[in-house]
Design an enzyme around this catalytic site. Structure first.
Site, PDB file in Angstrom:
ATOM      1  N   GLY A 130       0.843  -1.205   0.000  1.00 41.78           N
ATOM      2  CA  GLY A 130       0.000   0.000   0.000  1.00 41.78           C
ATOM      3  C   GLY A 130       0.866   1.239   0.000  1.00 41.78           C
ATOM      4  O   GLY A 130       2.091   1.152   0.127  1.00 41.78           O
TER       5      GLY A 130
ATOM      6  N   ILE B  42       0.048  -7.163  10.577  1.00 42.35           N
ATOM      7  CA  ILE B  42      -0.907  -8.168  11.072  1.00 42.35           C
ATOM      8  C   ILE B  42      -0.204  -9.453  11.520  1.00 42.35           C
ATOM      9  O   ILE B  42      -0.805 -10.285  12.189  1.00 42.35           O
ATOM     10  CB  ILE B  42      -2.034  -8.495  10.049  1.00 42.35           C
TER      11      ILE B  42
ATOM     12  N   GLN C 132      -8.741  -6.317   4.956  1.00 40.59           N
ATOM     13  CA  GLN C 132      -8.244  -6.337   3.564  1.00 40.59           C
ATOM     14  C   GLN C 132      -6.762  -6.682   3.489  1.00 40.59           C
ATOM     15  O   GLN C 132      -6.264  -7.034   2.416  1.00 40.59           O
ATOM     16  CB  GLN C 132      -8.441  -4.954   2.896  1.00 40.59           C
TER      17      GLN C 132
ATOM     18  N   TYR D  71      -1.435 -18.751  -3.073  1.00 37.34           N
ATOM     19  CA  TYR D  71      -2.348 -17.651  -2.725  1.00 37.34           C
ATOM     20  C   TYR D  71      -3.773 -18.180  -2.521  1.00 37.34           C
ATOM     21  O   TYR D  71      -4.437 -17.855  -1.534  1.00 37.34           O
ATOM     22  CB  TYR D  71      -2.330 -16.591  -3.826  1.00 37.34           C
TER      23      TYR D  71
ATOM     24  N   VAL E 186     -11.039  -7.120  -8.926  1.00 34.01           N
ATOM     25  CA  VAL E 186     -11.500  -5.757  -8.653  1.00 34.01           C
ATOM     26  C   VAL E 186     -10.605  -4.749  -9.380  1.00 34.01           C
ATOM     27  O   VAL E 186      -9.405  -4.980  -9.522  1.00 34.01           O
ATOM     28  CB  VAL E 186     -11.484  -5.489  -7.133  1.00 34.01           C
TER      29      VAL E 186
HETATM   30  P1  NAD Z   1      -3.285  -4.072  -2.052  1.00 31.50           P
HETATM   31  O1  NAD Z   1      -1.959  -4.736  -2.153  1.00 31.50           O
HETATM   32  O2  NAD Z   1      -3.460  -2.774  -2.750  1.00 31.50           O
HETATM   33  O3  NAD Z   1      -3.700  -3.879  -0.546  1.00 31.50           O
HETATM   34  C1  NAD Z   1      -3.273  -4.738   0.484  1.00 31.50           C
HETATM   35  C2  NAD Z   1      -2.881  -3.863   1.661  1.00 31.50           C
HETATM   36  O4  NAD Z   1      -2.475  -4.718   2.755  1.00 31.50           O
HETATM   37  C3  NAD Z   1      -1.688  -2.950   1.358  1.00 31.50           C
HETATM   38  O5  NAD Z   1      -1.955  -1.637   1.773  1.00 31.50           O
HETATM   39  C4  NAD Z   1      -0.548  -3.575   2.152  1.00 31.50           C
HETATM   40  O6  NAD Z   1       0.449  -2.641   2.521  1.00 31.50           O
HETATM   41  C5  NAD Z   1      -1.292  -4.171   3.320  1.00 31.50           C
HETATM   42  N1  NAD Z   1      -0.537  -5.243   3.960  1.00 31.50           N
HETATM   43  C6  NAD Z   1       0.123  -6.260   3.357  1.00 31.50           C
HETATM   44  N2  NAD Z   1       0.752  -7.013   4.284  1.00 31.50           N
HETATM   45  C7  NAD Z   1       0.445  -6.475   5.473  1.00 31.50           C
HETATM   46  C8  NAD Z   1       0.821  -6.800   6.801  1.00 31.50           C
HETATM   47  N3  NAD Z   1       1.617  -7.843   7.064  1.00 31.50           N
HETATM   48  N4  NAD Z   1       0.360  -6.035   7.810  1.00 31.50           N
HETATM   49  C9  NAD Z   1      -0.435  -4.957   7.554  1.00 31.50           C
HETATM   50  N5  NAD Z   1      -0.803  -4.592   6.324  1.00 31.50           N
HETATM   51  C10 NAD Z   1      -0.361  -5.343   5.289  1.00 31.50           C
HETATM   52  O7  NAD Z   1      -4.348  -5.137  -2.568  1.00 31.50           O
HETATM   53  P2  NAD Z   1      -5.909  -4.999  -2.835  1.00 31.50           P
HETATM   54  O8  NAD Z   1      -6.116  -5.306  -4.262  1.00 31.50           O
HETATM   55  O9  NAD Z   1      -6.440  -3.756  -2.261  1.00 31.50           O
HETATM   56  O10 NAD Z   1      -6.461  -6.252  -2.021  1.00 31.50           O
HETATM   57  C11 NAD Z   1      -7.128  -6.120  -0.778  1.00 31.50           C
HETATM   58  C12 NAD Z   1      -7.615  -7.492  -0.346  1.00 31.50           C
HETATM   59  O11 NAD Z   1      -8.526  -8.002  -1.313  1.00 31.50           O
HETATM   60  C13 NAD Z   1      -6.536  -8.536  -0.196  1.00 31.50           C
HETATM   61  O12 NAD Z   1      -6.872  -9.349   0.902  1.00 31.50           O
HETATM   62  C14 NAD Z   1      -6.633  -9.336  -1.478  1.00 31.50           C
HETATM   63  O13 NAD Z   1      -6.161 -10.654  -1.310  1.00 31.50           O
HETATM   64  C15 NAD Z   1      -8.124  -9.311  -1.697  1.00 31.50           C
HETATM   65  N6  NAD Z   1      -8.530  -9.522  -3.087  1.00 31.50           N
HETATM   66  C16 NAD Z   1      -8.257  -8.580  -4.018  1.00 31.50           C
HETATM   67  C17 NAD Z   1      -8.658  -8.789  -5.337  1.00 31.50           C
HETATM   68  C18 NAD Z   1      -8.404  -7.754  -6.391  1.00 31.50           C
HETATM   69  O14 NAD Z   1      -8.820  -7.983  -7.534  1.00 31.50           O
HETATM   70  N7  NAD Z   1      -7.752  -6.613  -6.109  1.00 31.50           N
HETATM   71  C19 NAD Z   1      -9.315  -9.983  -5.702  1.00 31.50           C
HETATM   72  C20 NAD Z   1      -9.560 -10.928  -4.721  1.00 31.50           C
HETATM   73  C21 NAD Z   1      -9.192 -10.681  -3.413  1.00 31.50           C
END
Ligand code: NAD
Length: 326
Positions: free
Chosen positions: A41, A62, A81, A149, A179
């Site tokens: 992020g 986390i 998330q 994953y 998404v």
């Molecule tokens: P993203 O990478 O933009 O967001 C994930 C966030 O989690 C980031 O801000 C990252 O810094 C934070 N993060 C990662 N490891 C961490 C840790 N150890 N402690 C604290 N924070 C941590 O991804 P996104 O696309 O926004 O995805 C959000 C969620 O949705 C995730 O769980 C992802 O698996 C799930 N998801 C996303 C999609 C998609 O199409 N984008 C599809 C299915 C599921």
């Protein structure tokens, strides 16, 4: 709608989906806590929120139970998330993906349970359908996972189910389908296809499609995802909780058609983009041919009615990239 006192923890709140949830729930007058370690992020996604008295950033991980306990203190709802996304990343480094997505998830469940959180809503994934060929995908019928994953996201569902049965923690899993939209990171080795292609085309570089481009996906615009999170948080129907829902638009489009549309929408800003060529590369390991969700369950149980078709959402997303990242 939530009352002003509602406190929502959004883990991964500096990421793509999380930062959109932070914006939305703050705009509705809630208190929002964001827990993020900025692994994927970005501070710039939430910079504009830092001066808001209703917003609190906790920079933490986390994987650290104490960070999770601190973040869930006095929290009503958790929208979890935080995770390491991307199938290829998990294939290259399954251990770190597992640590964050499984151990981190378990920490968040424990902390939520111990701090008396009312409901734990989490980002599950369409990757849980694995090698199932069935279309459209229905929640009760999944295949075998095709990547580390996918395993982590399925394990999340199993843990949530056990926590609701064993400790009475209310949980809802939302299986997000591809998404896209504002704030999605176009950079890096693990960037998602839409922002990556939009950025490349804006620079007049040829995007590379893995395979023949006839793969199809149920690409889902971010505002539909915000809607389903809000519905999951607010439902009073006890038969609608402790389960998982597909979170999608419920239609699919091939990668070839998707690129044509990106070019079309970008051409409205710069007509020469229409002439950029598309390159075809090898198929990617772990990719499935088609993905399409049935959204009947969310429709029936949560009153989910996605407002943004793929075209409508893509037009918005393209405009956002052009205005913000060109
Ligand atoms: P993203 O990478 O933009 O967001 C994930 C966030 O989690 C980031 O801000 C990252 O810094 C934070 N993060 C990662 N490891 C961490 C840790 N150890 N402690 C604290 N924070 C941590 O991804 P996104 O696309 O926004 O995805 C959000 C969620 O949705 C995730 O769980 C992802 O698996 C799930 N998801 C996303 C999609 C998609 O199409 N984008 C599809 C299915 C599921």
């Amino acid at each position: 709608m939530q009352d002003n006192q509602t406190k929502i923890l959004i883990t991964g709140g500096a990421g793509f989906i999380g930062s959109n949830l932070c914006d939305y729930f703050l705009s509705k007058g809630n208190h929002v806590v964001c827990l993020d370690n900025f692994a994927t992020g970005h501070r710039y996604n939430i910079e504009h929120l830092l001066a808001n008295d209703n917003f609190k950033l906790i920079e933490g991980d986390i994987r650290n139970l104490n960070d999770c306990i601190k973040a869930t203190s006095n929290v009503d709802y958790v929208l979890h998330q935080a995770a390491l996304g991307s199938v290829p990343r998990s294939i290259e480094n399954p251990i770190i993906t597992n640590d964050v997505n499984v151990s981190g998830f378990l920490n968040m469940l424990m902390a939520s349970r111990d701090n008396g959180v009312k409901r734990f809503i989490f980002a599950a994934s369409s990757s849980t359908y694995g090698d199932s060929q069935e279309l459209p995908k229905k929640e009760d019928s999944i295949g075998k996972p095709l990547s580390p994953y996918a395993i982590t996201k399925y394990v999340n569902e199993l843990y949530a189910d056990v926590f609701s049965k064993t400790y009475g923690l209310e949980t809802i899993g939302l299986r997000y389908f591809n998404v896209f939209g504002r704030n999605q990171d176009p950079n890096g080795a693990y960037a998602a296809v839409i922002p990556k292609f939009v950025m490349q085309l804006m620079k007049k570089e040829s995007p590379i499609i893995n395979g023949d481009g006839n793969y199809s996906r149920d690409f889902t615009y971010i505002d539909n995802i915000i809607q389903v999170n809000e519905l999951a948080m607010n439902t009073k129907d006890k038969t609608a909780i402790n389960t998982v829902y597909n979170a999608a638009y419920g239609d699919s489009i091939t990668l070839n058609d998707m690129v044509v549309l990106i070019k079309k929408y970008l051409s409205e800003f710069d007509p020469s983009i229409e002439n950029v060529e598309i390159i075809y590369g090898p198929k990617r390991v772990g990719d499935i041919a088609h993905s399409l969700a049935s959204i009947e369950k969310a429709r029936t149980k949560l009153n989910y009615e996605p407002k943004y078709s793929f075209q409508l959402g893509l037009k918005e997303a393209v405009k956002w990239y052009w205005e913000n990242l060109k």
